[in-house]
Write an enzyme that holds these catalytic residues in place. Structure first.
Site, short mmCIF file in Angstrom:
data_model
loop_
_atom_site.label_atom_id
_atom_site.label_comp_id
_atom_site.label_asym_id
_atom_site.label_seq_id
_atom_site.Cartn_x
_atom_site.Cartn_y
_atom_site.Cartn_z
N ASP A 78 11.44 35.60 60.71
CA ASP A 78 10.44 36.40 61.42
C ASP A 78 10.96 37.83 61.58
O ASP A 78 12.18 38.06 61.66
CB ASP A 78 10.17 35.82 62.81
CG ASP A 78 9.48 34.46 62.76
OD1 ASP A 78 8.86 34.16 61.73
OD2 ASP A 78 9.59 33.72 63.75
N LYS A 79 10.05 38.77 61.67
CA LYS A 79 10.41 40.19 61.78
C LYS A 79 11.43 40.44 62.89
O LYS A 79 12.38 41.20 62.70
CB LYS A 79 9.15 41.02 62.02
CG LYS A 79 9.39 42.48 62.34
CD LYS A 79 8.08 43.22 62.47
CE LYS A 79 8.27 44.56 63.15
NZ LYS A 79 8.47 44.46 64.60
#
Length: 297
Positions: free
Chosen positions: A135-136
């Site tokens: 995830d970012k």
């Protein structure tokens, strides 16, 4: 071009196709080798893959040149390389950087940065193969394969669940158990493209965790996934009442960190080209270290 050489040491005749597929060459890659400029040679001579091999024959597979990802723009922001060889690249991704380009992050994802690195290194193969993603706002280790063959090998390991990923997570509340496992199904939240939830109709998901240390009102965990569901750690920890610190989606009232306190700290996978296990580590990032220091008992 990238090439691989194997010697057939068996006694019974075997087709070239069967032999090289036994080394991990997929049917898809066989077609690319045949139709897109690759070669299969036996004892130095071009050969069809239905040829029978005899003991002692030497097979060389030359991979075709791969087209670049023309739609991927170049970012020259440096990357932190944890491991690299002719087949694999492992990068420590900082929090706040998307793994792959998207509408919102088209110019400076980790893929864009790796493309810039490949260009600066003048690698013959400029195709970017990302194998694992984060995830970012999750930091830590991400694997890239440097060619189609390496990618297909790791894809199979992902499907077989033999790539081990270990995370460090800071969760709300003090967990007394030194070790626990969570077996809960995860599925989409209706009407949301992003959010997940524990739901009976979801897919069974298994998370294993060990307590590393207890803080004043939080716990640092070492976490290993035994299934690979989207947001699995974040959803499971929220479900048992210990959501991740700073998780805007599953712990929206906590703003003590600007991102979820989750870091992929260790990766282990098998390298069939070197016949060895590759183990990589990435230390806890500064923001999580600082949080732990400030919240010790």
């Amino acid at each position: 071009m990238t090439e691989f050489i194997w010697k057939y040491n068996g006694s019974a005749p075997i087709k070239v196709r069967t032999f090289i597929m036994g080394h991990g060459i997929t049917r898809t890659l066989l077609k690319k080798i045949k139709y897109h400029g690759g070669q299969t040679l036996v004892n130095g001579e071009p050969s069809l893959v239905n040829r029978l091999l005899d003991a002692g024959d030497v097979v060389k597979v030359v991979l075709p040149k791969e087209p670049e990802n023309d739609h991927v723009s170049v970012s020259n922001v440096p990357i932190e390389i944890v491991y690299e060889d002719p087949n694999f690249l492992v990068v420590n991704k900082p929090a706040g950087v998307a793994s792959v380009p998207s509408h919102n992050y088209s110019d400076d994802s980790l893929v864009n940065r790796v493309k810039g690195y490949y260009l600066r290194q003048h690698y013959a193969n400029q195709k970017i193969h990302i194998v694992t993603r984060l995830d970012k706002d999750t930091s830590g280790l991400v694997i890239f394969a440097k060619h189609h063959f390496a990618h297909s090998v790791l894809d199979k390991q992902l499907k077989d669940r033999t790539i081990q990923k270990t995370y460090l997570a800071i969760v709300a509340g003090r967990i007394s158990s030194p070790h626990f496992e969570i077996y809960l199904p995860i599925g989409r939240v209706e009407g949301s493209f992003v959010k997940r939830q524990v739901i009976d109709s979801g897919k069974l998901s298994v998370t294993e965790a060990w307590t590393v240390c207890r803080l004043a009102k939080q716990t640092l965990l070492r976490v290993r996934l035994h299934t690979g569901r989207t947001h699995q750690i974040r959803v499971h920890m929220r479900e048992i009442g210990h959501p991740l610190i700073g998780d805007w989606l599953y712990n929206p009232d906590d703003h003590s960190l600007p991102r979820q306190a989750l870091h992929c700290a260790e990766l282990t996978f098998y390298d069939p080209f070197g016949d060895q296990e590759i183990h990589c580590q990435a230390p806890l990032p500064a923001d999580m270290k600082s949080y732990i220091s400030l919240n010790k008992r």
